[in-house]
Design a protein around this motif. Structure first.
Motif, mmCIF file in Angstrom:
data_model
loop_
_atom_site.group_PDB
_atom_site.id
_atom_site.type_symbol
_atom_site.label_atom_id
_atom_site.label_comp_id
_atom_site.label_asym_id
_atom_site.label_seq_id
_atom_site.Cartn_x
_atom_site.Cartn_y
_atom_site.Cartn_z
ATOM 1 N N UNK A 24 0.855 -1.199 0.000
ATOM 2 C CA UNK A 24 0.000 0.000 0.000
ATOM 3 C C UNK A 24 0.887 1.244 0.000
ATOM 4 N N UNK A 25 0.635 2.146 -0.944
ATOM 5 C CA UNK A 25 1.367 3.417 -0.976
ATOM 6 C C UNK A 25 0.461 4.489 -0.378
ATOM 7 N N UNK A 26 0.934 5.092 0.725
ATOM 8 C CA UNK A 26 0.126 6.129 1.379
ATOM 9 C C UNK A 26 0.501 7.476 0.775
ATOM 10 N N UNK A 294 20.613 12.204 1.013
ATOM 11 C CA UNK A 294 19.748 11.028 0.922
ATOM 12 C C UNK A 294 18.647 11.216 -0.104
ATOM 13 N N UNK A 295 17.730 10.273 -0.113
ATOM 14 C CA UNK A 295 16.621 10.351 -1.063
ATOM 15 C C UNK A 295 15.307 10.156 -0.303
ATOM 16 N N UNK A 296 14.232 10.464 -0.998
ATOM 17 C CA UNK A 296 12.907 10.252 -0.403
ATOM 18 C C UNK A 296 12.772 8.750 -0.117
ATOM 19 N N UNK A 297 12.321 8.366 1.091
ATOM 20 C CA UNK A 297 12.238 6.938 1.415
ATOM 21 C C UNK A 297 11.337 6.169 0.448
ATOM 22 N N UNK A 298 11.617 4.896 0.333
ATOM 23 C CA UNK A 298 10.776 4.035 -0.504
ATOM 24 C C UNK A 298 9.363 4.019 0.071
ATOM 25 N N UNK A 299 8.331 4.137 -0.780
ATOM 26 C CA UNK A 299 6.968 4.219 -0.238
ATOM 27 C C UNK A 299 6.527 2.987 0.554
ATOM 28 N N UNK A 303 10.232 5.253 7.170
ATOM 29 C CA UNK A 303 10.897 5.117 8.467
ATOM 30 C C UNK A 303 9.958 5.376 9.637
ATOM 31 N N UNK A 304 10.255 4.712 10.743
ATOM 32 C CA UNK A 304 9.477 4.901 11.969
ATOM 33 C C UNK A 304 9.754 6.301 12.535
ATOM 34 N N UNK A 305 8.844 6.792 13.340
ATOM 35 C CA UNK A 305 9.018 8.124 13.927
ATOM 36 C C UNK A 305 8.782 9.192 12.885
ATOM 37 N N UNK A 306 9.643 10.196 12.856
ATOM 38 C CA UNK A 306 9.524 11.233 11.830
ATOM 39 C C UNK A 306 10.058 10.667 10.514
ATOM 40 N N UNK A 307 9.268 10.686 9.445
ATOM 41 C CA UNK A 307 9.735 10.085 8.187
ATOM 42 C C UNK A 307 10.949 10.795 7.596
ATOM 43 N N UNK A 308 11.234 12.024 8.090
ATOM 44 C CA UNK A 308 12.375 12.775 7.548
ATOM 45 C C UNK A 308 13.667 12.476 8.312
ATOM 46 N N UNK A 309 13.589 11.689 9.394
ATOM 47 C CA UNK A 309 14.760 11.601 10.282
ATOM 48 C C UNK A 309 16.034 11.055 9.619
#
Ligand code: SF4
Length: 358
Positions: A24-26, A294-299, A303-309
């Motif tokens: 699922x892509x949010x 870095x790059x935008x995380x894979x959908x 990542x847990x917590x803040x997705x930008x961490x």
């Protein structure tokens, strides 16, 4: 003067997901914002942050396997006469193919896309497509619709409007095609115009002309504009309020002045630092242009917590990689989703707004 009327559009905790075989892509994951009548708002962020899907959700044109899974999008209509009070339409509850939704789409809310060729039919003249849109939404004859189309073509700066109306999209330049698209979007006097990267495919001269045109039309017609772009220069020129999006969520909301002079979220600051500055190289003062590491995380692996961490230089270990940051209000008009501003980390920095996302 303070506008006491209800907002034109109220988006609350909107979630639009794509259900693929792989997972699922949010794409939009708990977005909330409002747009007031006549206001110009900017939505910025890297590719894939959910800007366009938010806009498509408002228009109810999300393609399968995507769909709105929860949240609400309310359109507040103004009273049209003493005996016709305003009403509130819950767009997310409407069938995207229903007659009422089709009348809202194009009539009250319309959209200009990045590449006009994907929206204009190549086998019909540009005029006939606009005439079709006008007769669908307004009780006018085809002759009157043709006259109106020529008027709108003049308004958007089309050369020789009476002749251009009978041309096919491939016979027009990129700038003229975008003007035709804007003419189509404006043909029914929408309350909200959504412009999704409307100038990205154009050269800088044509871009400047189209932006000036949109500014003039907005002043003249009083519509609200939701301007989606990754270009912060365009944001500075065009908008009053800015929503910065990352991984399907709004991470900062600010007035355009606050965004440029006092950005709060580390992602916003990095976006601003990655704009090239004219002339500083010649003066020999420019540090190397920054990029966001870095790059935008894979959908499928957010990542847990803040997705930008994983990309954030201000990351607080044990906090940012564990707990999803709440939305914090700072001052009258700024909101930020970041642990640096929660009272525990920055005492007295703001009032915490309850978390609207999971
Ligand atoms: Fe950086 Fe932490 Fe703020 Fe996320 S919450 S932007 S990781 S400081």
């Amino acid at each position: 003067m303070i506008d006491t009327r209800p907002p034109l559009i109220e988006v609350e905790d909107l979630k639009t997901y794509f259900y693929l075989d792989e997972g699922v892509v949010r794409a939009v994951d708990g977005v909330s914002f409002t747009i007031r009548r006549g206001q110009t708002v900017g939505v910025v962020g890297e590719s894939g942050c959910g800007k366009s899907i938010t806009a498509r959700s408002i228009m109810q044109i999300v393609r399968p396997p995507g769909r709105i899974v929860s949240g609400s999008i309310r359109l507040h209509r103004e009273p049209t006469a003493a005996d016709r009070p305003g009403d509130v339409v819950e767009i997310t509850r409407m069938d995207p193919m229903s007659k009422e939704m089709r009348l809202i789409r194009g009539g009250e809310i319309s959209m200009v896309f990045q590449e006009p060729m994907t929206s204009l039919s190549p086998v019909h003249t540009v005029g006939s497509q606009i005439i079709e849109a006008i007769t669908l939404h307004q009780p006018v004859s085809r002759e009157d619709a043709r006259r109106l189309t020529i008027e709108i073509f003049s308004k958007v700066g089309m050369q020789q409007p009476a002749r251009t109306i009978d041309r096919y999209p491939h016979q027009l330049s990129g700038g003229m095609r975008q003007r035709a698209m804007i003419a189509m979007a404006l043909s029914c006097n929408p309350s909200l115009l959504i412009a999704d990267e409307p100038t990205t495919a154009l050269d800088v001269t044509t871009e400047a002309q189209i932006l000036q045109l949109m500014r003039n039309l907005q002043k003249e017609l009083g519509m609200a504009i939701m301007f989606i772009t990754h270009n912060l220069g365009v944001v500075a020129q065009m908008t009053e309020i800015v929503f910065v999006m990352y991984m399907g969520r709004v991470v900062e909301t600010a007035t355009v002045d606050d965004l440029f002079y006092d950005p709060k979220h580390p992602y916003t600051r990095l976006l601003l630092r990655s704009i090239p500055k004219l002339g500083s190289k010649a003066a020999g003062t420019a540090p190397r242009l920054e990029s966001i590491r870095g790059t935008v995380p894979h959908p499928y692996a957010i990542p847990k917590g803040c997705p930008f961490h994983p990309r954030c230089g201000d990351m607080i270990p044990g906090v940012c990689d564990v707990v999803d940051p709440p939305l914090v209000k700072i001052g009258d008009s700024q909101e930020v989703r970041c642990h640096l501003y929660t009272p525990a980390n920055a005492p007295g920095s703001g009032e915490v707004i309850p978390l609207t996302t999971t």
